[in-house]
Design a protein around this motif. Structure first.
Motif, PDB file in Angstrom:
ATOM      1  N   GLN A   8       0.831  -1.209   0.000  1.00 11.90           N
ATOM      2  CA  GLN A   8       0.000   0.000   0.000  1.00 11.90           C
ATOM      3  C   GLN A   8       0.867   1.261   0.000  1.00 11.90           C
ATOM      4  N   LEU A   9       1.955   1.231   0.747  1.00 10.67           N
ATOM      5  CA  LEU A   9       2.887   2.358   0.733  1.00 10.67           C
ATOM      6  C   LEU A   9       3.504   2.528  -0.651  1.00 10.67           C
ATOM      7  N   LYS A  10       3.849   1.415  -1.250  1.00 11.26           N
ATOM      8  CA  LYS A  10       4.456   1.459  -2.578  1.00 11.26           C
ATOM      9  C   LYS A  10       3.495   2.044  -3.607  1.00 11.26           C
ATOM     10  N   ALA A  11       2.217   1.753  -3.453  1.00  8.26           N
ATOM     11  CA  ALA A  11       1.218   2.290  -4.373  1.00  8.26           C
ATOM     12  C   ALA A  11       0.934   3.764  -4.111  1.00  8.26           C
ATOM     13  N   ALA A  12       1.061   4.185  -2.846  1.00  5.40           N
ATOM     14  CA  ALA A  12       0.724   5.563  -2.489  1.00  5.40           C
ATOM     15  C   ALA A  12       1.870   6.526  -2.783  1.00  5.40           C
ATOM     16  N   PHE A  13       3.093   6.107  -2.512  1.00  5.62           N
ATOM     17  CA  PHE A  13       4.262   6.940  -2.782  1.00  5.62           C
ATOM     18  C   PHE A  13       4.832   6.589  -4.155  1.00  5.62           C
ATOM     19  N   LYS A  14       5.345   7.583  -4.814  1.00  3.76           N
ATOM     20  CA  LYS A  14       5.965   7.335  -6.115  1.00  3.76           C
ATOM     21  C   LYS A  14       7.261   6.566  -5.952  1.00  3.76           C
ATOM     22  N   TYR A  15       7.986   6.872  -4.852  1.00  6.52           N
ATOM     23  CA  TYR A  15       9.272   6.223  -4.621  1.00  6.52           C
ATOM     24  C   TYR A  15       9.419   5.867  -3.144  1.00  6.52           C
ATOM     25  N   ILE A  16      10.014   4.711  -2.879  1.00  3.69           N
ATOM     26  CA  ILE A  16      10.437   4.329  -1.533  1.00  3.69           C
ATOM     27  C   ILE A  16      11.928   4.034  -1.612  1.00  3.69           C
TER      28      ILE A  16
END
Length: 421
Positions: free
Chosen positions: A318-326
């Motif tokens: 979910q974080l990966k989908a919400a943020f453009k980059y991790i």
């Protein structure tokens, strides 16, 4: 809350002499293949680091410069004149709880005390500001405190499947407790940073103690992993310009955060799983709603116990989908020199997001490091027993939950600040 007795290096030595048999592990690769958490957290004897315990402060106790450590003494003396004349704040009880109740502190925050008002821009000239957010838009600076955790293989395996690197803030005592686990952090290409020797409130320590907390953690990581970090994070975020100055003199970049998962509080009974879930969801919602359209975020999360690691695994997609980059924190700020050793180079932000995610440089073989004898099998050793005990409570082994819980209510002039980090 309860804290078990510390197993000091003295009692460790006594147990070693008594010949208690424990598991033998000799390589990071061997350790990384263990899938059973109980087996992972079974204490083991690792000769290259265990044989050097006398060169370090007592594990899990506030560090001080050893009386026979002339190198540390010389380094400390060389930076003393640059340390601001700021007095320690509060007290440091043995229970790990910072007590600021008797502290008289100006509401103008003259020392840029993070615990007081989250100050990240030093009041003293010449000190760089703290890193509290990823500067690139729609970017999450990815990192975890309190490692290495003895049962982290499933978590690190998961990060491998995602080709995701992170910044690991390692505690010196944990590095000595779990040396092969510490080696895996570098072998997997993560950035290794300092998180102090014993996880105390740094502003409560003397200058010499604060120096030792950083110095000996850097030394432990060099001994065990083979590299010397150039970054650190203060436990609980607790620091002021005095502590920043000491860290800066040691070449350490200070990294904090602006968002907090509070994941550690579940084991402490101070937060529910639902509350931590909501903290993750709030960050995800903010990313979706444009909160990070101009600059990114750093969220405080932990390699502390099975819950904190599993929680990140639950929310990673979910974080990966919400943020453009991790990205790892150092890559997010384009700090390409993660270690003092110049044979390592971290990717820039642009390189990382383009697919160059691994720090260049081959992890050293610890048995070849100066002053270390090769690891051996068939040795005897000792440790606290594995399972549910707190990592604040052992040396050389055996806890699936590396640390217990901390909380403090700090009564300060101008109001009450609750510190639960």
């Amino acid at each position: 809350m309860r804290f078990a007795s510390f197993l000091t290096s003295t009692s460790l030595s006594a147990t070693l002499l008594a010949g208690s048999a424990i598991a033998q592990r000799t390589t990071e690769q061997q350790e990384a293949q263990i899938n059973d958490p109980t087996q992972e957290c079974t204490a083991y004897y690792y000769q290259p680091s265990a044989s050097q315990l006398y060169n370090f402060p007592t594990i899990w106790q506030p560090a001080s410069i050893l009386s026979n450590d002339t190198d540390a003494q010389a380094k400390y003396q060389s930076i003393q004149s640059a340390i601001p004349n700021i007095q320690p704040k509060g007290t440091q009880p043995a229970s790990l709880m910072g007590d600021f109740s008797g502290n008289q502190y100006s509401s103008s925050d003259p020392d840029c005390w993070w615990t007081y008002d989250k100050c990240i821009t030093p009041k003293i000239s010449g000190l760089p500001p703290d890193v509290a957010a990823a500067p690139e838009p729609e970017t999450l600076g990815f990192g975890f405190d309190d490692g290495p955790n003895c049962s982290h293989n499933a978590f690190y395996d998961y990060l491998q499947t995602k080709n995701q690197k992170a910044t690991m803030f390692y505690i010196g005592s944990n590095v000595m407790d779990w040396p092969l686990e510490a080696q895996r952090g570098l072998a997997d290409g993560h950035e290794i940073c300092v998180h102090t020797w014993s996880h105390r409130y740094m502003t409560s320590l003397t200058n010499e103690q604060a120096f030792a907390e950083l110095y000996y953690t850097m030394k432990a990581i060099k001994l065990v992993v083979g590299v010397t970090p150039t970054c650190w994070r203060p436990p609980f975020g607790d620091m002021d310009d005095r502590i920043r100055s000491i860290a800066h003199s040691l070449g350490l970049t200070t990294i904090v955060w602006k968002y907090d998962s509070n994941d550690w509080q579940v084991e402490a009974g101070q937060a529910t799983v639902q509350q931590v879930n909501q903290n993750y969801q709030n960050l995800i919602n903010g990313a979706k709603n444009g909160t990070f359209a101009t600059s990114g975020a750093i969220m405080l999360t932990h390699e502390l116990n099975n819950f904190t690691m599993t929680e990140m695994m639950t929310y990673y997609d979910q974080l990966k989908a919400a943020f453009k980059y991790i990205v790892p924190v150092l890559s997010s700020i384009n700090q390409t020199q993660p270690y003092v050793e110049t044979n390592y180079s971290a990717p820039t932000f642009d390189q990382y997001i383009s697919g160059t995610v691994t720090t260049s440089g081959s992890p050293p073989n610890p048995s070849t490091l100066p002053g270390l004898a090769p690891a051996t099998t068939g040795a005897s050793g000792a440790a606290s027993t594995g399972g549910a005990s707190s990592g604040k409570n052992g040396a050389m082994g055996g806890m699936s939950s590396n640390m217990g819980a901390w909380a403090v209510t700090a009564a300060l002039v101008g109001g009450v600040v609750r510190i639960m980090l």
